[in-house]
Write a protein that holds these residues in place. Sequence first.
Motif, PDB file in Angstrom:
ATOM      1  N   UNK A   1       0.837  -1.198   0.000  1.00  0.00           N
ATOM      2  CA  UNK A   1       0.000   0.000   0.000  1.00  0.00           C
ATOM      3  C   UNK A   1       0.880   1.259   0.000  1.00  0.00           C
ATOM      4  N   UNK A   2       1.953   1.242   0.812  1.00  0.00           N
ATOM      5  CA  UNK A   2       2.863   2.390   0.875  1.00  0.00           C
ATOM      6  C   UNK A   2       3.512   2.647  -0.482  1.00  0.00           C
ATOM      7  N   UNK A   3       4.011   1.573  -1.135  1.00  0.00           N
ATOM      8  CA  UNK A   3       4.647   1.740  -2.452  1.00  0.00           C
ATOM      9  C   UNK A   3       3.641   2.232  -3.482  1.00  0.00           C
ATOM     10  N   UNK A   4       2.402   1.777  -3.396  1.00  0.00           N
ATOM     11  CA  UNK A   4       1.375   2.246  -4.337  1.00  0.00           C
ATOM     12  C   UNK A   4       1.066   3.730  -4.101  1.00  0.00           C
ATOM     13  N   UNK A   5       1.063   4.145  -2.830  1.00  0.00           N
ATOM     14  CA  UNK A   5       0.737   5.531  -2.502  1.00  0.00           C
ATOM     15  C   UNK A   5       1.853   6.475  -2.950  1.00  0.00           C
ATOM     16  N   UNK A   6       3.075   6.046  -2.858  1.00  0.00           N
ATOM     17  CA  UNK A   6       4.204   6.903  -3.218  1.00  0.00           C
ATOM     18  C   UNK A   6       4.386   6.962  -4.714  1.00  0.00           C
ATOM     19  N   UNK A   7       4.228   5.877  -5.344  1.00  0.00           N
ATOM     20  CA  UNK A   7       4.437   5.845  -6.777  1.00  0.00           C
ATOM     21  C   UNK A   7       5.845   5.381  -7.094  1.00  0.00           C
TER      22      UNK A   7
END
Length: 185
Positions: A13-19
């Motif tokens: 989720x964190x990697x998806x949010x950061x891009x």
Amino acid sequence: MSDPRDEDDDAALFRDAIGPVRKLPESPPPPMPARPRARARMAERDETAARDEFRLALDEHLAAAGDVLAWQDGLPDSVYRRLRRGEISAQEELDLHGSDARTAEALLRAFLSDAQRHGLGCVRIIHGKGGRGDADVGSSGAPILKNMVDRMLRQRASVLAFHSAPPAQGGTGAVVVLLAPPKRR
């Protein structure tokens, strides 16, 4: 206990949010402190050893309280004879009585520099005969200030000649010094 899959989901989720991420270029390392300047250690040691040998050689020929101090460097005999007789008057005087050797040395250096800077040709230095107490006489029985003055005057390039003062001007407890004229720039 927490489920390890929940932690993976949090990371995803964190990697998806950061891009997408890109790696930053490496920064240059901080500058190194400047290297110390090179020193000629062997030359310093040689100079220290030579200075110590010079002092030891001088200590072998210490002047006693009643001895006359005399030295000249290429001065015409007629001028030196006038200095010896007291015919050249001192323009300034330094009295070292009561000074310890270290203070007297500093005072003498400053006095000679100042005298030459002001164009004085002849000065008198009163060092005493060294007979007033233990502080005046070294372990060898020789007067400390008298021998320090003798040694320093011989080393100064600005000193042309010196001789113990005539009896009326202090005798062997003082020395009259002939100085070189100041150098023109």
